[in-house]
Design a protein around this motif. Sequence first.
Motif, PDB file in Angstrom:
ATOM      1  N   UNK A   1       0.850  -1.194   0.000  1.00  0.00           N
ATOM      2  CA  UNK A   1       0.000   0.000   0.000  1.00  0.00           C
ATOM      3  C   UNK A   1       0.886   1.244   0.000  1.00  0.00           C
ATOM      4  N   UNK A   2       0.547   2.246  -0.812  1.00  0.00           N
ATOM      5  CA  UNK A   2       1.332   3.463  -0.916  1.00  0.00           C
ATOM      6  C   UNK A   2       1.210   4.290   0.356  1.00  0.00           C
ATOM      7  N   UNK A   3       2.292   4.957   0.723  1.00  0.00           N
ATOM      8  CA  UNK A   3       2.284   5.788   1.915  1.00  0.00           C
ATOM      9  C   UNK A   3       1.534   7.092   1.663  1.00  0.00           C
ATOM     10  N   UNK A   4       1.071   7.726   2.754  1.00  0.00           N
ATOM     11  CA  UNK A   4       0.498   9.066   2.692  1.00  0.00           C
ATOM     12  C   UNK A   4       1.359   9.967   3.569  1.00  0.00           C
ATOM     13  N   UNK A   5       1.256  11.280   3.331  1.00  0.00           N
ATOM     14  CA  UNK A   5       2.117  12.227   4.023  1.00  0.00           C
ATOM     15  C   UNK A   5       1.278  13.298   4.708  1.00  0.00           C
ATOM     16  N   UNK A  18      -1.554  14.288   2.179  1.00  0.00           N
ATOM     17  CA  UNK A  18      -1.359  14.186   0.734  1.00  0.00           C
ATOM     18  C   UNK A  18      -0.898  12.778   0.370  1.00  0.00           C
ATOM     19  N   UNK A  19      -1.166  12.387  -0.892  1.00  0.00           N
ATOM     20  CA  UNK A  19      -0.926  11.013  -1.290  1.00  0.00           C
ATOM     21  C   UNK A  19       0.490  10.736  -1.769  1.00  0.00           C
ATOM     22  N   UNK A  20       1.314  11.769  -1.992  1.00  0.00           N
ATOM     23  CA  UNK A  20       2.697  11.492  -2.382  1.00  0.00           C
ATOM     24  C   UNK A  20       3.637  12.561  -1.841  1.00  0.00           C
ATOM     25  N   UNK A  21       4.908  12.194  -1.747  1.00  0.00           N
ATOM     26  CA  UNK A  21       5.910  13.061  -1.142  1.00  0.00           C
ATOM     27  C   UNK A  21       6.139  14.324  -1.951  1.00  0.00           C
ATOM     28  N   UNK A  22       6.089  14.248  -3.273  1.00  0.00           N
ATOM     29  CA  UNK A  22       6.365  15.415  -4.100  1.00  0.00           C
ATOM     30  C   UNK A  22       5.376  16.546  -3.805  1.00  0.00           C
ATOM     31  N   UNK A  23       4.086  16.204  -3.668  1.00  0.00           N
ATOM     32  CA  UNK A  23       3.079  17.221  -3.344  1.00  0.00           C
ATOM     33  C   UNK A  23       3.328  17.796  -1.954  1.00  0.00           C
TER      34      UNK A  23
END
Length: 353
Positions: A1-5, A18-23
């Motif tokens: 499962x993808x991480x959230x931030x 947010x759903x990804x580190x870049x955002x």
Amino acid sequence: MAKVYAYYLVNSDTSGILENWEKCRKVISKQNARYKSFNNIKEAQEWLNAGAKYEKKEKKKISQNDIDCSAIYFDAGTGRGNGVEVRITDYKGSPLLYKILPKEKINEHGNYYVAKHRTNNYGELVGLYAALVYAKKYEIKKIFGDSLLILNYWSKGHYNASNLEFETIKLIKKVTLMREKFENQNIYTEGEAMEKVKIAGITSSKNEGKITLFGVPDKPGIAAKVFSRLAKEKISTDIILQSSSINKELNNISFTVKIDDLKEAVAISEQIKEKIGAEGVLYKEKIAKVSVVGIGLKSHYETTAEIFDTLAENGINIDMISCSEINVSCIIHEDDVNKAVIALHKRFIENED
């Protein structure tokens, strides 16, 4: 499962998930922020509800007999809420960074803050880098830290490039070589040519794209126009290759970018094509990079030849090649990357004496 931030901006008292580190990185950039990754939204929300506070590391209690008085120690943390703070100390806990860094870079605690958007893992990597610099300068034989990711993986050349920023990868490669030299200081000395090749690891990176500007006039300043425009749009290039065409007055310029930047990079290349008088632009998706990281690779053609032979024996075609003192990188088809890593690992890591 993808991480959230999850993030919390202190000055504006705002938070979010947010759903990804870049955002997340863009939101917290240049902000007094606290942020953390979680496995799911529920955990992230609970952290925010609890005040978005960092947990302080529980220091392991050790006896005087366990302390190595000749060693130095590196660490990183976010306990003060001002970003990631890097420290190296002696066995008493006294800060040592002031001996290798300019005074203006040291905070009131004798430590160093990395850029606001950097992660704690990056801070630990900077800590090991600083410790290695200190160890070399002051002839320290032992370095200790508590980050298993840094000690057991990154500093040994094992990492997933698709999940890391370019600057992090660049520092990993530097630290990998510094660690190799540190651990073999009885073999390698300052200023000595590396008479023995030492392979540190095999790395790979998917999600790459290749662009070729063909029929480019062979004139000074052309390449500068191409890459300065890409840099202006914050598009990072990796492997760059310039080759001559049949017409000696024309060249081809090829380079790789992250797949997320490919569409924009192609559009920019089309614009540049008109300005520099190139004949056309080609691009390719579904490519990957596999690299052999080590010491003295560029001056040891036998090892470079073995890399190419290993890929050829496994039916893997090489599209582009980049060689430096610390790594040999090959651009190959994305479908072949796992096979390439396994083959190269078997050849250079498992068979290493």
